[in-house]
Design an enzyme around this catalytic site. Structure first.
Site, PDB file in Angstrom:
ATOM      1  N   ARG A 162       0.824  -1.229   0.000  1.00 18.23           N
ATOM      2  CA  ARG A 162       0.000   0.000   0.000  1.00 18.23           C
ATOM      3  C   ARG A 162       0.850   1.267   0.000  1.00 18.23           C
ATOM      4  O   ARG A 162       1.832   1.368   0.714  1.00 18.23           O
ATOM      5  CB  ARG A 162      -0.885  -0.019   1.249  1.00 18.23           C
TER       6      ARG A 162
ATOM      7  N   ARG B 293       3.025   4.138   5.037  1.00 19.32           N
ATOM      8  CA  ARG B 293       2.818   4.271   6.471  1.00 19.32           C
ATOM      9  C   ARG B 293       3.869   3.480   7.250  1.00 19.32           C
ATOM     10  O   ARG B 293       4.204   2.359   6.865  1.00 19.32           O
ATOM     11  CB  ARG B 293       1.424   3.733   6.828  1.00 19.32           C
TER      12      ARG B 293
ATOM     13  N   ARG C 116      -1.811  -5.954  14.307  1.00 20.47           N
ATOM     14  CA  ARG C 116      -3.078  -5.263  13.998  1.00 20.47           C
ATOM     15  C   ARG C 116      -4.183  -6.281  13.708  1.00 20.47           C
ATOM     16  O   ARG C 116      -5.337  -6.080  14.096  1.00 20.47           O
ATOM     17  CB  ARG C 116      -2.857  -4.305  12.818  1.00 20.47           C
TER      18      ARG C 116
END
Ligand code: ADP
Ligand code: AMP
Length: 217
Positions: A127, A161, A172
């Site tokens: 991403r 990120r 997560r």
């Protein structure tokens, strides 16, 4: 119309939310985005949240629910809100009910994006976003149409990120399984949950969500 997009990290919540914003004029309320902005600005909330986020753990319920409440008041979300990455715990789900109730609003749907966990590491490690407008991309599944140029704003700068690494993703996901997935029954008993196959290509996931919002599914 107020909806929650629920699903583990990398399920495609942000991707679908930004499309709904563009196509339906809804407002995206992403606690992840709000927290990242607070970290960047160095606010007291940001200072508290930074290490927790980098570890892939959950920021306190009080902090995120306060952020959502403030944003509900300032965002002019009367055309409809998309809750993206919130609620993530039972306490947050109850806080959201209260926040909506106080404003004479209610939830219409909880759209669960179901995904294969193994695919998520791949999605998250690939991403990246436009550093200027925040449009989301992926190394393989959604590249800019013109190399190194944002489709939306034309910027040539992109970012990744710090928590989008394979190790943090595992934490997560564990947080999602332990604290977020268990809130589904809370909404199921109210008949609000609709499931969408989050493993389908991006456009198809979008079509499935549209069918739900248009009352056709
Ligand atoms: P979330 O907001 O749920 O964490 P994102 O919307 O940021 O997830 O999606 C994670 C990554 O996977 C992004 O790089 C995005 O471009 C990509 N992605 C999103 N939906 C799909 C899909 N249906 N198929 C393949 N890749 C996808
Ligand atoms: P996201 O952008 O939704 O992937 O969130 C990134 C990180 O921000 C998470 O791993 C958490 O540390 C924090 N975060 C975002 N939303 C919440 C929330 N609703 N509750 C607790 N922590 C959150």
């Amino acid at each position: 119309m107020n909806i929650i997009l629920l699903g583990p990290p990398g399920a495609g919540k942000g991707t679908q939310a930004s499309r709904l914003v563009e196509e339906r004029g809804m407002v995206q309320l992403s606690t992840g985005d709000m927290l990242r902005a607070a970290v960047k600005a160095g606010t007291p909330v940001g200072l508290q949240a930074k290490a927790v986020m980098e570890a892939g753990e959950l920021v306190s319920d009080a902090i995120v629910s306060a952020l959502i409440g403030e944003r509900l008041d300032s965002a002019g979300a009367h055309g409809g809100a998309i809750f993206d990455g919130y609620p993530r715990t039972q306490a947050q789900a109850e806080a959201l009910d209260l926040l909506l109730d106080e404003r004479g609003e209610k939830l219409d749907y909880v759209v669960e994006l179901t995904v294969d966990e193994e695919a998520l590491v791949d999605r998250i490690t690939g991403r990246f976003t436009c550093a200027t407008c925040g449009e989301g991309y992926h190394d393989r599944y959604k590249l800019p149409k013109v190399q190194d140029t944002c489709d939306v704003c034309g910027s040539h700068e992109f970012k990744r990120r710090p928590d989008d690494n394979a190790e943090t993703v595992r934490t997560r996901m564990a947080e999602y399984r332990a604290k977020t997935a268990p809130i589904l029954p809370f909404y199921e008993t109210r008949g609000l949950v609709r499931r969408v196959d989050g493993m389908a290509p991006i456009a198809e996931v979008g079509a499935q969500i549209d069918a739900i919002l248009d009352g056709a599914a």
